[in-house]
Design a protein around this motif. Structure first.
Motif, PDB file in Angstrom:
ATOM      1  N   ALA A  28       1.030  -0.854   0.084  1.00  0.00           N
ATOM      2  CA  ALA A  28       0.509   0.448   0.298  1.00  0.00           C
ATOM      3  C   ALA A  28       0.745   1.456  -0.201  1.00  0.00           C
ATOM      4  O   ALA A  28       2.142   1.168   0.481  1.00  0.00           O
ATOM      5  N   SER A  29       0.558   1.750  -0.776  1.00  0.00           N
ATOM      6  CA  SER A  29       1.037   3.348  -1.108  1.00  0.00           C
ATOM      7  C   SER A  29       0.741   4.557   0.052  1.00  0.00           C
ATOM      8  O   SER A  29      -0.613   4.110   0.950  1.00  0.00           O
ATOM      9  N   LEU A  30       1.234   5.409   0.658  1.00  0.00           N
ATOM     10  CA  LEU A  30       0.388   6.421   1.668  1.00  0.00           C
ATOM     11  C   LEU A  30      -0.419   7.168   1.373  1.00  0.00           C
ATOM     12  O   LEU A  30      -1.684   7.074   1.883  1.00  0.00           O
ATOM     13  N   HIS A  31      -1.479   7.315  -0.253  1.00  0.00           N
ATOM     14  CA  HIS A  31      -2.238   7.455  -0.693  1.00  0.00           C
ATOM     15  C   HIS A  31      -3.542   6.415  -0.285  1.00  0.00           C
ATOM     16  O   HIS A  31      -4.616   6.839   0.313  1.00  0.00           O
ATOM     17  N   ASP A  32      -3.443   5.275  -0.675  1.00  0.00           N
ATOM     18  CA  ASP A  32      -4.035   4.062  -0.007  1.00  0.00           C
ATOM     19  C   ASP A  32      -4.193   3.729   1.042  1.00  0.00           C
ATOM     20  O   ASP A  32      -5.383   3.709   1.724  1.00  0.00           O
ATOM     21  N   LEU A  33      -3.378   3.839   1.864  1.00  0.00           N
ATOM     22  CA  LEU A  33      -3.095   4.051   3.241  1.00  0.00           C
ATOM     23  C   LEU A  33      -4.228   5.556   3.333  1.00  0.00           C
ATOM     24  O   LEU A  33      -5.147   5.340   4.688  1.00  0.00           O
ATOM     25  N   PHE A  34      -4.189   6.454   3.146  1.00  0.00           N
ATOM     26  CA  PHE A  34      -5.260   7.912   3.583  1.00  0.00           C
ATOM     27  C   PHE A  34      -6.724   7.351   3.284  1.00  0.00           C
ATOM     28  O   PHE A  34      -7.435   7.375   4.059  1.00  0.00           O
ATOM     29  N   MET A  35      -6.987   6.362   1.942  1.00  0.00           N
ATOM     30  CA  MET A  35      -7.924   6.053   1.672  1.00  0.00           C
ATOM     31  C   MET A  35      -8.669   4.915   2.222  1.00  0.00           C
ATOM     32  O   MET A  35      -9.647   4.994   2.686  1.00  0.00           O
ATOM     33  N   LEU A 165     -10.383  17.078  -7.475  1.00  0.00           N
ATOM     34  CA  LEU A 165     -10.833  15.602  -7.170  1.00  0.00           C
ATOM     35  C   LEU A 165      -9.882  14.543  -7.891  1.00  0.00           C
ATOM     36  O   LEU A 165     -10.488  13.232  -8.273  1.00  0.00           O
ATOM     37  N   ILE A 166      -8.955  14.766  -8.489  1.00  0.00           N
ATOM     38  CA  ILE A 166      -8.475  14.174  -9.756  1.00  0.00           C
ATOM     39  C   ILE A 166      -7.668  12.878  -8.869  1.00  0.00           C
ATOM     40  O   ILE A 166      -7.575  11.944  -9.639  1.00  0.00           O
ATOM     41  N   ARG A 167      -8.059  12.698  -7.659  1.00  0.00           N
ATOM     42  CA  ARG A 167      -7.902  11.410  -7.194  1.00  0.00           C
ATOM     43  C   ARG A 167      -9.027  11.467  -5.773  1.00  0.00           C
ATOM     44  O   ARG A 167      -9.689  12.098  -6.279  1.00  0.00           O
ATOM     45  N   ASP A 168      -9.561  10.119  -5.792  1.00  0.00           N
ATOM     46  CA  ASP A 168     -10.183   9.634  -4.575  1.00  0.00           C
ATOM     47  C   ASP A 168     -10.736  10.607  -3.571  1.00  0.00           C
ATOM     48  O   ASP A 168      -9.868  10.077  -2.969  1.00  0.00           O
ATOM     49  N   THR A 169     -11.482  10.358  -2.990  1.00  0.00           N
ATOM     50  CA  THR A 169     -11.652  11.043  -1.704  1.00  0.00           C
ATOM     51  C   THR A 169     -13.119   9.837  -1.029  1.00  0.00           C
ATOM     52  O   THR A 169     -13.757   9.363  -2.070  1.00  0.00           O
ATOM     53  N   PRO A 170     -12.504   9.163   0.041  1.00  0.00           N
ATOM     54  CA  PRO A 170     -13.434   8.518   0.815  1.00  0.00           C
ATOM     55  C   PRO A 170     -14.900   9.185   1.152  1.00  0.00           C
ATOM     56  O   PRO A 170     -15.331   8.974   1.508  1.00  0.00           O
ATOM     57  N   TRP A 171     -14.914  10.713   0.846  1.00  0.00           N
ATOM     58  CA  TRP A 171     -15.984  11.648   1.979  1.00  0.00           C
ATOM     59  C   TRP A 171     -17.248  11.865   0.884  1.00  0.00           C
ATOM     60  O   TRP A 171     -17.993  11.908   1.295  1.00  0.00           O
ATOM     61  N   LEU A 172     -17.209  11.726  -0.267  1.00  0.00           N
ATOM     62  CA  LEU A 172     -18.092  11.973  -1.016  1.00  0.00           C
ATOM     63  C   LEU A 172     -18.741  10.291  -1.601  1.00  0.00           C
ATOM     64  O   LEU A 172     -18.354   9.896  -2.398  1.00  0.00           O
ATOM     65  N   ILE A 173     -20.598  10.104  -1.275  1.00  0.00           N
ATOM     66  CA  ILE A 173     -21.079   9.492  -1.908  1.00  0.00           C
ATOM     67  C   ILE A 173     -22.092   9.297  -2.747  1.00  0.00           C
ATOM     68  O   ILE A 173     -22.902  10.430  -2.381  1.00  0.00           O
TER      69      ILE A 173
END
Length: 812
Positions: A28-35, A165-173
């Motif tokens: 996992a990358s740092l961004h993966d872990l953030f997600m 929004l170029i990266r995924d965000t966990p907050w928007l459903i």
């Protein structure tokens, strides 16, 4: 619902890495872990959101819909962890997984959904609504691109796309099941119903689809989770199918792309017609989606709309959502067959309007021709609202043609305009300003005719900020000191900070307080050294002005003082009693020539001052690029002095002034906006007020006594500053670059820079003297923190809830 322990949270993170993201934990990358951390956190929030919705339903709670073009939420992970009470659990979990928690927090991109105080206020309000267990929901646009990323090249602002929004965000459903179909364009014809009554019918429209995306908003202690519902625009099948079937596939795709541009970017340029049209469509799009969503939710619970006004309140955050008034009328009369009288009573009782500007030229207007093109039925409704209203005015003030012209929604002329502020006032039961002086000036200066006609509608709601984001989250060391000293109740009841007054002169507390301030300054200095390559002295006085670049906010006045101080050192041999660091940050609108030129001036001053050995160690100037919420969270705790120096009578409130004081900075400012109330709370001896008052300026305007040249000729210090700007001293490679600034000040100083400059110089000198006495300065700073209780957004929301919205706390 209990909090997870560290191991349970680790397990949740690993599960999301494997099954939500398809990544092996070891790779996992740092961004993966953030997600994964974000998704694990979101699961907890959603559990609480479901319980919150169940609670509201059981209590038949009235709901607030907060309509705003902007919600400047910034980053969400740390704030959500704090409010859920699992910040330390998450930190331990991340560290156990072998990652640096602070680096993880920096991975998140700011949600670029606003450009300034209006959007940040909206975000604070959502936090307070959830913390107070009140059913309040934000409605806005899910901008794919934010305002812009600001770069500084050769001292000049350069705008770049902010694709947050170029990266995924966990907050928007995404909630496709709740998509709304929004009509645009077309024409209105007269038809007859079965009884033979003539009915206006909107036909031949094109359709946009609004797809909602929900961002959960968790209150402190995690009891309540509301949501911010943001709409993305999509093209509908109905919109392009005829073209598609006729074989014009390319044209069909082009129209689809054009439709989806509606939510592409925040605040498009409105210098040309296409930009104006896009902005108008944006404003209609999100309020139409909100109205449809609210009615859908209401009908699911109550079957009909007769009690809609008893169960729903709409707050218009400035004039951008004012079309909600016309849309409510259209929906109730055209779609649900309410009489005009009943629909109007419901609309007015549901809507409240917050004014955010005292500048008449900033009050929003739309061309009648453009409105007729985009929203023909709404223009009809606006004309009908205006006709009925002006009849009432004429009955009360017969033969007063001037009053009718001023109060009309329609501004007559070659290019007729729709005055959105007038529509908002006429269609709302409550009109408020956002600071005591601002609300008074709205009544007496901005719209006195409306105040005379509707005195019961006008009120004040002084702004506030959430202490969770702006103290607990942004300044954890100070927050810990406060909690150790007076307990943690201040987090949800900021008035508890008054207990600090008894330790304001305690030397041990002062030492702790000043150590924390220095640590925050060192943290900022390290960031500046990394990004700007300028080494700062953390023991210097940090004088900070961070806000949108506008002439009335007077960053130029600050720059003038820096020029004065620099010239005093290098030409007069003056030695400052204490080293000084000036820090600026802020964006100028892309088409705002003078604001961008002021940014250029500040950067050029910085380049010369920071490389002049004659002032080394005494004076430094910094302009931090790409101002945003996450940067403000690092800057504000480091401030010794907060610059709130707008021309008196022109800043509605300000909220930066509150954030700085809450974090132990002293304010230098004019008697403008919330500065007036901050002085009342902290005491005149604990704030540095200078300059003309509103009454002074009104008198000067009335008798025409202000002439810049008088100040130039009679004060050699002012003359030297202005001559330096007019010369090539700060633009040696671009001769005459800053002459437009000189000309603007000398020939049309609308913002009274020179009238206030001498007083500002003298007050700044007093600041430096006072800063030299650490116990004296510490006491003032501590008392600023202790007396900030009024400026919590929790207090503001309670006032709105009771006096305007009629919503209540809905606890378990």
């Amino acid at each position: 619902m209990s909090k997870p322990d560290t191991q349970a949270f680790i397990d949740a993170i690993r599960q999301h890495l494997s099954y939500s993201l398809g990544v092996q934990p070891a790779q996992a990358s740092l961004h993966d872990l953030f997600m994964a951390v974000g998704l694990a956190t979101r699961n907890l929030m959603l559990d609480k959101l479901f319980l919150t919705e169940q609670r509201y339903a059981e209590q038949n709670a009235k709901r607030l819909c907060y309509l705003s073009m902007e919600f400047l939420v910034g980053r969400s992970l740390a704030n959500n962890l704090y409010n859920l009470g699992i910040y330390d659990i998450c930190r331990q979990a991340v560290q156990t997984l072998g990652m640096d928690f602070d680096e993880l927090l920096e991975v998140e991109l700011d949600a670029a959904l606003g450009n300034g105080g209006l959007g940040r206020l909206a975000a604070c309000f959502l936090d307070s609504l959830a913390t107070l267990d009140m059913p309040g929901y934000g409605y806005g646009i899910n901008y794919e691109y934010g305002l812009f990323k600001q770069d500084i090249i050769d001292g000049k602002q350069v705008e770049k796309p902010d694709h947050w929004l170029i990266r995924d965000t966990p907050w928007l459903i995404e909630r496709r099941d709740y998509a709304c179909f929004i009509p645009l364009y077309g024409r209105v014809v007269q038809t007859r119903d079965r009884a033979g009554k003539m009915l206006p019918t909107w036909i031949d429209w094109k359709v946009l689809v609004g797809v909602p995306h929900d961002m959960p908003i968790v209150g402190y202690n995690g009891n309540t989770v509301n949501y911010l519902r943001l709409y993305s625009a999509m093209s509908s099948d109905e919109f392009d199918m005829n073209l598609f079937n006729s074989g014009d596939y390319i044209k069909a795709v082009e129209q689809k792309i054009s439709s989806e541009n509606i939510s592409k970017v925040l605040y498009p340029s409105d210098q040309v017609r296409v930009g104006k049209e896009l902005r108008l469509i944006q404003e209609y799009f999100f309020v139409a989606c909100a109205v449809r969503d609210v009615i859908r939710i209401h009908r699911e619970k109550y079957q009909d709309l007769n009690n809609l006004a008893d169960k729903v309140a709409f707050q218009l955050n400035d004039t951008h959502p004012a079309l909600a008034i016309a849309e409510l009328m259209r929906t109730l009369t055209d779609e649900y067959d309410f009489s005009w009288k009943k629909a109007w009573e419901m609309t007015v009782s549901m809507c409240g309007y917050t004014n955010h500007t005292l500048l008449p030229e900033a009050l929003e207007k739309w061309s009648v021709a453009l409105l007729e093109h985009v929203l023909p039925r709404h223009l009809q409704i606006i004309y009908e609202i205006n006709h009925r209203f002006l009849q009432q005015v004429a009955n009360q003030y017969p033969s007063d043609i001037g009053r009718l012209q001023r109060m009309s929604i329609i501004e007559e002329g070659d290019d007729k305009q729709v005055r959105m502020a007038n529509l908002a006032i006429i269609g709302s039961h409550s009109i408020n300003g956002v600071a005591a002086i601002h609300s008074e000036l709205v009544k007496t200066n901005l719209v006195p005719d409306f105040y005379e006609f509707f005195p019961e509608r006008f009120n004040n709601k002084t702004n506030g900020v959430t202490p969770r984001r702006w103290l607990l989250n942004a300044n954890p060391q100070l927050a810990s000191l406060l909690t150790e000293t007076i307990g943690e109740q201040w987090i949800t009841d900021l008035s508890q900070l008054s207990a600090l007054e008894v330790v304001s002169e305690d030397s041990a507390f002062q030492d702790c307080f000043l150590r924390i301030k220095r640590a925050n300054k060192q943290r900022l200095a390290t960031l500046i050294a990394e990004e700007i390559r300028v080494i700062l002295n953390p023991d210097a006085l940090f004088d900070i002005q961070i806000k949108r670049l506008h002439e009335y906010k007077r960053q130029l006045l600050n720059a003038m003082h820096i020029i004065h101080q620099y010239l005093s050192i290098v030409e007069d041999g003056v030695m400052l009693p204490h080293p000084k660091v000036y820090i600026f940050a802020g964006k100028a609108a892309p088409g705002y020539f003078m604001a961008k030129l002021i940014i250029n001036l500040i950067n050029n001053i910085a380049d010369i001052v920071n490389h002049d050995p004659r002032v080394k160690g005494m004076l430094s100037v910094i302009f931090m690029r790409d101002y945003k919420v996450s940067l403000a969270e690092k800057i504000i705790p480091a401030a010794d002095l907060s610059e709130q120096i707008s021309t008196a009578g022109m800043e509605a409130s300000g909220t930066g002034n509150m954030k700085f004081s809450m974090n132990g900075a002293l304010t230098i400012g004019t008697l403008d906006g919330a500065n007036v109330e901050i002085r009342e709370e902290v005491g005149a001896e604990n704030i540095y007020i200078f300059g003309l008052t509103v009454a002074d300026i009104e008198k000067m305007q009335r008798i025409g006594t202000y002439k810049s040249w008088d100040y130039y000729h009679h004060n050699p210090l002012i003359r030297r500053v202005m001559d330096a700007i007019n010369s090539d001293r700060f633009c040696p490679r671009e001769s005459g670059l800053f002459k437009p600034i000189f000309d603007a000040i000398m020939f049309n100083d609308r913002y009274y820079h020179l009238a206030d400059l001498d007083a500002y110089i003298q007050t700044q000198a007093q600041v430096l003297t006072d800063f030299g006495s650490k116990p004296y300065w510490a006491k003032k700073a501590i008392l600023n923190v202790a007396r900030m209780g009024k400026f919590s957004s929790d207090r503001t929301i309670k006032e709105y809830a009771q006096a305007v919205w009629g919503i209540e706390t809905a606890k378990k």
